[in-house]
Design an enzyme around this catalytic site. Structure first.
Site, short mmCIF file in Angstrom:
data_model
loop_
_atom_site.label_atom_id
_atom_site.label_comp_id
_atom_site.label_asym_id
_atom_site.label_seq_id
_atom_site.Cartn_x
_atom_site.Cartn_y
_atom_site.Cartn_z
N HIS A 135 0.84 -1.19 0.00
CA HIS A 135 0.00 0.00 0.00
C HIS A 135 0.88 1.25 0.00
O HIS A 135 0.70 2.16 -0.80
CB HIS A 135 -0.93 0.00 1.22
N ASP A 152 7.31 23.01 -25.04
CA ASP A 152 7.25 21.62 -24.57
C ASP A 152 8.27 21.48 -23.45
O ASP A 152 8.93 22.44 -23.07
CB ASP A 152 7.57 20.64 -25.71
N TRP A 184 7.40 -0.32 4.21
CA TRP A 184 7.97 0.33 3.03
C TRP A 184 9.41 0.76 3.24
O TRP A 184 10.13 1.03 2.30
CB TRP A 184 7.12 1.54 2.62
N SER A 205 13.40 6.41 -13.18
CA SER A 205 12.30 7.16 -13.78
C SER A 205 12.15 8.52 -13.12
O SER A 205 12.05 9.55 -13.81
CB SER A 205 11.01 6.35 -13.68
N SER A 206 12.15 8.57 -11.79
CA SER A 206 11.97 9.89 -11.17
C SER A 206 13.17 10.78 -11.39
O SER A 206 13.03 12.00 -11.51
CB SER A 206 11.71 9.88 -9.67
N HIS A 244 13.56 11.05 4.61
CA HIS A 244 12.96 12.29 5.06
C HIS A 244 12.78 13.29 3.92
O HIS A 244 11.68 13.79 3.72
CB HIS A 244 13.66 12.92 6.26
N GLU A 263 12.37 12.54 0.97
CA GLU A 263 11.33 11.93 0.13
C GLU A 263 9.93 12.37 0.56
O GLU A 263 9.07 12.64 -0.29
CB GLU A 263 11.45 10.40 0.20
N TYR A 316 9.21 15.14 1.73
CA TYR A 316 9.06 16.51 1.24
C TYR A 316 8.88 16.57 -0.27
O TYR A 316 8.28 17.52 -0.79
CB TYR A 316 10.22 17.39 1.74
N SER A 367 -0.57 27.29 -3.26
CA SER A 367 -0.25 28.71 -3.44
C SER A 367 -0.74 29.23 -4.78
O SER A 367 -0.83 30.43 -4.98
CB SER A 367 1.27 28.91 -3.35
N HIS A 384 15.50 11.85 13.10
CA HIS A 384 14.32 11.92 13.96
C HIS A 384 13.42 10.70 13.77
O HIS A 384 12.49 10.49 14.52
CB HIS A 384 13.54 13.23 13.78
N HIS A 385 13.71 9.91 12.73
CA HIS A 385 12.99 8.64 12.56
C HIS A 385 13.63 7.53 13.38
O HIS A 385 13.15 6.41 13.37
CB HIS A 385 12.97 8.24 11.08
N THR A 398 7.63 26.15 7.70
CA THR A 398 6.30 25.58 7.44
C THR A 398 5.23 26.51 8.00
O THR A 398 4.20 26.76 7.35
CB THR A 398 6.19 24.19 8.09
N LYS A 416 4.51 29.40 5.77
CA LYS A 416 3.62 29.07 4.67
C LYS A 416 2.16 29.10 5.11
O LYS A 416 1.30 29.69 4.45
CB LYS A 416 3.97 27.70 4.11
N ARG A 444 1.98 -0.08 15.21
CA ARG A 444 1.65 -0.10 13.78
C ARG A 444 2.05 -1.44 13.18
O ARG A 444 2.79 -2.19 13.80
CB ARG A 444 2.35 1.06 13.07
C1 HEM Z 1 6.53 20.27 10.84
C2 HEM Z 1 6.86 19.34 10.06
C3 HEM Z 1 7.15 17.89 10.44
C4 HEM Z 1 7.79 17.37 11.53
C5 HEM Z 1 8.37 18.14 12.68
C6 HEM Z 1 7.78 15.94 11.38
C7 HEM Z 1 8.33 15.05 12.28
C8 HEM Z 1 8.31 13.67 12.16
C9 HEM Z 1 8.94 12.74 13.04
C10 HEM Z 1 9.73 13.13 14.29
C11 HEM Z 1 8.71 11.49 12.59
C12 HEM Z 1 9.23 10.17 13.19
C13 HEM Z 1 8.30 9.61 14.18
C14 HEM Z 1 8.72 8.25 14.65
O1 HEM Z 1 9.13 7.38 13.84
O2 HEM Z 1 8.63 8.02 15.86
C15 HEM Z 1 7.94 11.61 11.40
C16 HEM Z 1 7.50 10.55 10.63
C17 HEM Z 1 6.94 10.68 9.38
N1 HEM Z 1 6.60 11.86 8.76
FE1 HEM Z 1 6.78 13.72 9.55
N2 HEM Z 1 7.14 15.60 10.24
C18 HEM Z 1 6.75 16.77 9.63
C19 HEM Z 1 6.11 16.88 8.42
C20 HEM Z 1 5.85 15.83 7.57
C21 HEM Z 1 5.40 15.97 6.21
C22 HEM Z 1 5.11 17.26 5.51
C23 HEM Z 1 5.30 14.71 5.70
C24 HEM Z 1 4.86 14.22 4.35
C25 HEM Z 1 4.25 14.82 3.45
C26 HEM Z 1 5.68 13.80 6.73
C27 HEM Z 1 5.68 12.43 6.57
C28 HEM Z 1 6.13 11.54 7.51
C29 HEM Z 1 6.16 10.13 7.31
C30 HEM Z 1 5.73 9.37 6.05
C31 HEM Z 1 6.64 9.57 8.49
C32 HEM Z 1 6.76 8.10 8.84
C33 HEM Z 1 7.77 7.32 8.16
C34 HEM Z 1 7.71 5.88 8.60
O3 HEM Z 1 8.23 5.55 9.68
O4 HEM Z 1 7.14 5.07 7.88
N3 HEM Z 1 6.01 14.50 7.86
N4 HEM Z 1 7.70 12.95 11.15
CU CU Z 2 11.14 12.86 8.69
#
Ligand code: HEM
Ligand code: CU
Lengths: 537, 180
Positions: free
Chosen positions: A80, A109, A145, A172-173, A256, A258, A260, A271, A305-306, A331, A334, A453
C-alpha cells in the site's frame, strides 16, 4: 549551421496534431500527452493502493484474525505504502508538472521530450514489477515500506524483483527531475524571470533537486541489501561486521527528503489556487520561495528523527530534535501566508478552493503531531505506534492527496474544455473531508494508548476506535469513486457547459495557462508570450 | 536560438547526471563514514579488536558490575552460555571469564560471535585481551568448547557508569565463511 537548423525544424514540426490510434500514447513525446498518461496512471494506482488500504482496514475492523493471514497483512501495509508513494502521489505530481510547467512558463514543450516518454514507461515497468511480487513464492515484501534489514532479507523470491523495481522507479523519477530542471532553466519565455515564476514551478524546481540528490542514495541502499543477500557482502549483516542501523541512516537520509518530495509540489499548487479564489495576490510570494528552499535544505539534516529509539548518543538526540523543530518555522510561514492570502479576500468556495482550505487546516494538524514527535523523549512513546500513522496520513492524505484533487478540479476544465459537475464535486469534497477525519483522527488516540503499527490483530481495548477508523476508511474509499466518475464525465462533456479560456474569474491575471484556449491546442507557446501575468506575486 | 537551447540542455543534463552519480557514490561513502563516527562516539557499543595487556593502577575505591549475556541469531543451531552471569570488578583489575558453546548439528560448523557493549559510550573502556569473538570459530560435529574472555575495565571509565553489559550473539557463518 543552416543544415543544423533545417534538421531541427524537421524534427520538431513534422506533426502538428496528435497521431491517430493507440500508438500515439506509446510513442508520444508531447508534454500534454505524457502529462495525461502520468495522471491517468497515478489515478489507477490510487485505486489499487486504496483497495489494499481497504483490506487493511477490513482486517482491523475487529480484534482477532478475520480475512487475511498475518504475512499477507504485512505485505498489504508494505505494498500500500510503496504503491501510494511511488505509483500514485509522485507520478501524479510529475503529471501535473508535465501538463502545467511548459504552459505556465510559456515554453513549447518539456526540454527533453524523448527522455520524458522513457521515464513514463520506466515507471510503468517499475510498478508492474513491484505488483508482480504479489504472486511470487513467499509473497510480496512484508517488511514495511522502509525495507529494514534484517527483516527484509527474509523476503522470499520477491526480494530481487522488489529491489529492481525500486531501481526502475528511481531512474524514472531522476529522469523526470532532470527534465523538469532543464525545462525551467532553459525553456522559460524571456519575460518569465525566476522571481515571476508561479509557485508551482518554483516548488517543483526545488523538488526536482531533492529528487536527484536522494533517489541515487536510496538506489545505493537497496543495492547494498541485494549484495548482502546474494553476494555475501556484509553492509548490514552483523555476522560479517556490518550494522543494520546503518541501513536506517542511509534510508532516512533518503526517506525524510522523500516525504518533502510529496509535500513541496502540494505547497505549490495550494499557493496557485488560493489566490485565485480569494481574488487577491498571494501574500508573501518571495517568502514562500525562501521558505520552500529552507525546508528543502533542512530536510537533509534531520533524518535521524525517525531513529530516536535506536540508541543514539544524547548529543545526537538533541541535535536531531532541535533541527527537526526548526522545520516548523518555514512551514509556519507558509500556513501564515495562505491564511493571510484569504484574509479579507472576496472568497468563493468552488470545489478546488474547498479542497485547498481543508488542506491548510488538516495539514497543520499533521505538522503539529510532527512537532510532538520531534521531541526526542516523547517520541519514545509515539514511535512505531498508530500515532505516527496518524501523523503521516494527515500530512499525506488531506494534504497531498486533497491538493491533487483540488488540482484536478482546478485544471480539468482547462484540459478538457468542459466544466465538471460542481454539485457532485462538492459532494465529493464534503464526504472526503468528513470521512478522512473519522478515518485518521482516532488513530491518534490508538497510538497514544499504545497500539503498535503494522500488526493484523490487537488487544480488545483498541476495538472501538479501530472500528470507527475503519468505518471512516470505507466511506472515504467509496467517496473517491465520485472523483473517478467526475473525471470520466468531464472528459465526455461534463455539464454540457463549455469552459471559457480563463475558466475562473480573472484567472488569466494569475497564470499563463489561462490565456490559452480551453482545451489548449496540441502545441502551445511555439512562440513565447511577450508578457507574463504578475498578479500571483 | 534553437540549437542554443539544445546545447544548454545538454550541458545541464551532463552536470545533473554527474550529481546523480556523485550522490550514488555518497550513499556508499556513508558506510565508512558511519564506522568512523561510531568509533569517535562509541555509538552502538562497537569495540576495537584485541589490545595488549598493560598494567593499570587498580582503582579500589569503586566497583563496576560487568554482566555477560549470550544470544543466538535465529537460525544458529548451537548451545551458548556464559559460565559467569555477572561479576564485580575494580577498574584496572584483570579478569577471565568462561563461555561455553556447542555445535548441535552433525556437521562441522563455522560460527562468529559478535560482541556488543552497552551503554555504548562505555564500550571504549572495556578492553579485551583475549576473546573468542576476535575470529571465526570452527566446531566439529557435536563439539562443545569452553572459551575464555580476558578483560579489564580502564580506570578512566567515567564515574557515572556502574554497570557494563557485554553481550555476544553467535551467527552461523558456515555458508558464507571466509575460512571455507
Ligand atoms: C513540521 C513538520 C514535520 C515534523 C516536525 C515531522 C516530524 C516527524 C517525526 C519526528 C517522525 C518520526 C516519528 C517516529 O518514527 O517516531 C515523522 C515521521 C513521518 N513523517 Fe513527519 N514531520 C513533519 C512533516 C511531515 C510531512 C510534511 C510529511 C509528508 C508529506 C511527513 C511524513 C512523515 C512520514 C511518512 C513519516 C513516517 C515514516 C515511517 O516511519 O514510515 N512528515 N515525522
Ligand atoms: Cu522525517
Amino acid at each position: 549551421m543552416s543544415a543544423v537548423v533545417a534538421e531541427h525544424e524537421h524534427d520538431e514540426h513534422h506533426d502538428h496534431g496528435p497521431q491517430k490510434g493507440l500508438l500515439r500514447w506509446v510513442i508520444t513525446t508531447n508534454h500534454k500527452d505524457i502529462g495525461t498518461l502520468y495522471l491517468v496512471f497515478s489515478l489507477a494506482m490510487f485505486f489499487i493502493g486504496g483497495a489494499m488500504a481497504m483490506i487493511i482496514r477490513a482486517e482491523l475492523f475487529e480484534p482477532g484474525m478475520q480475512f487475511v493471514d498475518p504475512q499477507f497483512f504485512n505485505s498489504m501495509t508494505t505494498m500500500h505504502a510503496l504503491v501510494m508513494v511511488f505509483g500514485a502521489v509522485m507520478p501524479a505530481f510529475v503529471g501535473l508538472a508535465n501538463w502545467m510547467i511548459p504552459m505556465m512558463i510559456g515554453a513549447p514543450d518539456m526540454a527533453l521530450p524523448r527522455m520524458n516518454n522513457m521515464s513514463f514507461w520506466m515507471l510503468v515497468a517499475g510498478v508492474l514489477l513491484l505488483a508482480s511480487t504479489l504472486f511470487m513464492e513467499g509473497g510480496a515484501p512484508a517488511s514495511g515500506w522502509t525495507l529494514y534489514p534484517p527483516l527484509v532479507l527474509q523476503t522470499g523470491a520477491a526480494l530481487p524483483f522488489a529491489i529492481f523495481s525500486v531501481h526502475l522507479l528511481g531512474i524514472s523519477s531522476i529522469m523526470g527531475a532532470i527534465n523538469i530542471i532543464a525545462t525551467i532553466f532553459n525553456m522559460r519565455a524571456p519575460a518569465m524571470t525566476l522571481m515571476k515564476m508561479p509557485l508551482f514551478v518554483w516548488t517543483w524546481l526545488i523538488t526536482a533537486f531533492l529528487l536527484i540528490a536522494i533517489m541515487p542514495v536510496f538506489a545505493g541502499a537497496v543495492t547494498m541489501l541485494l549484495t548482502d543477500r546474494f553476494f555475501d557482502t556484509s553492509f548490514f549483516d552483523a555476522a560479517g561486521g556490518g550494522d543494520p542501523v546503518l541501513y536506517q541512516h542511509i534510508f532516512w537520509f533518503f526517506g525524510h527528503p522523500e516525504v518533502y518530495v510529496m509535500i513541496l509540489p502540494t505547497f505549490g499548487v495550494a499557493s496557485t489556487i488560493i489566490p485565485v479564489f480569494a481574488r487577491k495576490p498571494l501574500f508573501g510570494y518571495s517568502s514562500m520561495v525562501y521558505a520552500t528552499a529552507s525546508i528543502a535544505f533542512l530536510s537533509f539534516i534531520v533524518w535521524a528523527h525517525h531513529m530516536f529509539t535506536v540508541g543514539m548518543p544524547v548529543a545526537g538526540e538533541l541535535y536531531f530534535m532541535y533541527a527537526t523543530m526548526l522545520i516548523a518555522i518555514p512551514t509556519g510561514v507558509k500556513v501564515f501566508n495562505w491564511t493571510a492570502t484569504m484574509w479579507k479576500g472576496s472568497m468563493t468556495f468552488e470545489t478546488p478552493m474547498l479542497f485547498s482550505i481543508a488542506f491548510v487546516v488538516l495539514f497543520t494538524i499533521g505538522g503539529f503531531t510532527g512537532l510532538m514527535m520531534s521531541i526526542a523523549p516523547s517520541d519514545f512513546q509515539y514511535h512505531d505506534t498508530y500515532f505516527i500513522v496518524a501523523h503521516f496520513h494527515y500530512t499525506l492524505v488531506p494534504a497531498s492527496v486533497f491538493i491533487l484533487m483540488a488540482a484536478g478540479y482546478y485544471w480539468l476544465p482547462k484540459w478538457t474544455g468542459n466544466m465538471y459537475n460542481e454539485r457532485i464535486g462538492k459532494l465529493h469534497f464534503w464526504l472526503s473531508a468528513v470521512s478522512v477525519n473519522i478515518l485518521f483522527f482516532p488513530q491518534h488516540f490508538l497510538g497514544l494508548a499504545g497500539m503498535p503499527r503494522r500488526i493484523p490483530d490487537y488487544a480488545v481495548q483498541f476495538a472501538d476506535w479501530n472500528m470507527i477508523s475503519s468505518i471512516g476508511g470505507f466511506i472515504f474509499g467509496i467517496s473517491q469513486l465520485l472523483f473517478l466518475y467526475i473525471v470520466i464525465d468531464t472528459i465526455k462533456g461534463g455539464t454540457g457547459e463549455k469552459a471559457t479560456d480563463e475558466v475562473w474569474e480573472d484567472a488569466h491575471k494569475h497564470g499563463l495557462e489561462w490565456t490559452l484556449p480551453s482545451p489548449p491546442p496540441y502545441h502551445t507557446f511555439t512562440t513565447p508570450p511577450a508578457t507574463v501575468p504578475t498578479e500571483h506575486i | 536560438m534553437k540549437e542554443n537551447v539544445t546545447q544548454k540542455n545538454t550541458r545541464l543534463v551532463r552536470i545533473l547526471v554527474f550529481v546523480v552519480l556523485g550522490m550514488f557514490g555518497f550513499g556508499y561513502a556513508l558506510v565508512p563514514l558511519y564506522d568512523v563516527l561510531c568509533d569517535i562516539t562509541g555509538l552502538n557499543g562497537k569495540v576495537e579488536a584485541a589490545v595488549k595487556e598493560e598494567s593499570y593502577e587498580v582503582d579500589k575505591s569503586r566497583e563496576i558490575t560487568v554482566e555477560f549475556m549470550t544470544a543466538l541469531n535465529e537460525s544458529t543451531p548451537m548451545v551458548f552460555r556464559s559460565e559467569t552471569k555477572k561479576i564485580k570488578v575494580h577498574p584496572g583489575e584483570y579478569h577471565t571469564v568462561n563461555f561455553y558453546a556447542e555445535n548441535k548439528t552433525d556437521k562441522a560448523m563455522v560460527a562468529r560471535a559478535i560482541p556488543s557493549i552497552s551503554p555504548g559510550p562505555a564500550a571504549e573502556y572495556l578492553k579485551k585481551i583475549e576473546c573468542f569473538c576476535f575470529s571465526e570459530q570452527t566446531f566439529k560435529a557435536r563439539e562443545g568448547k569452553t572459551m575464555p574472555v580476558r578483560f579489564v575495565v580502564n580506570p578512566e571509565l567515567p564515574e557515572k557508569y556502574k554497570t557494563i553489559t557485554l553481550a555476544y550473539t553467535f551467527f552461523d557463518n558456515t555458508e558464507t565463511s571466509v575460512k571455507k
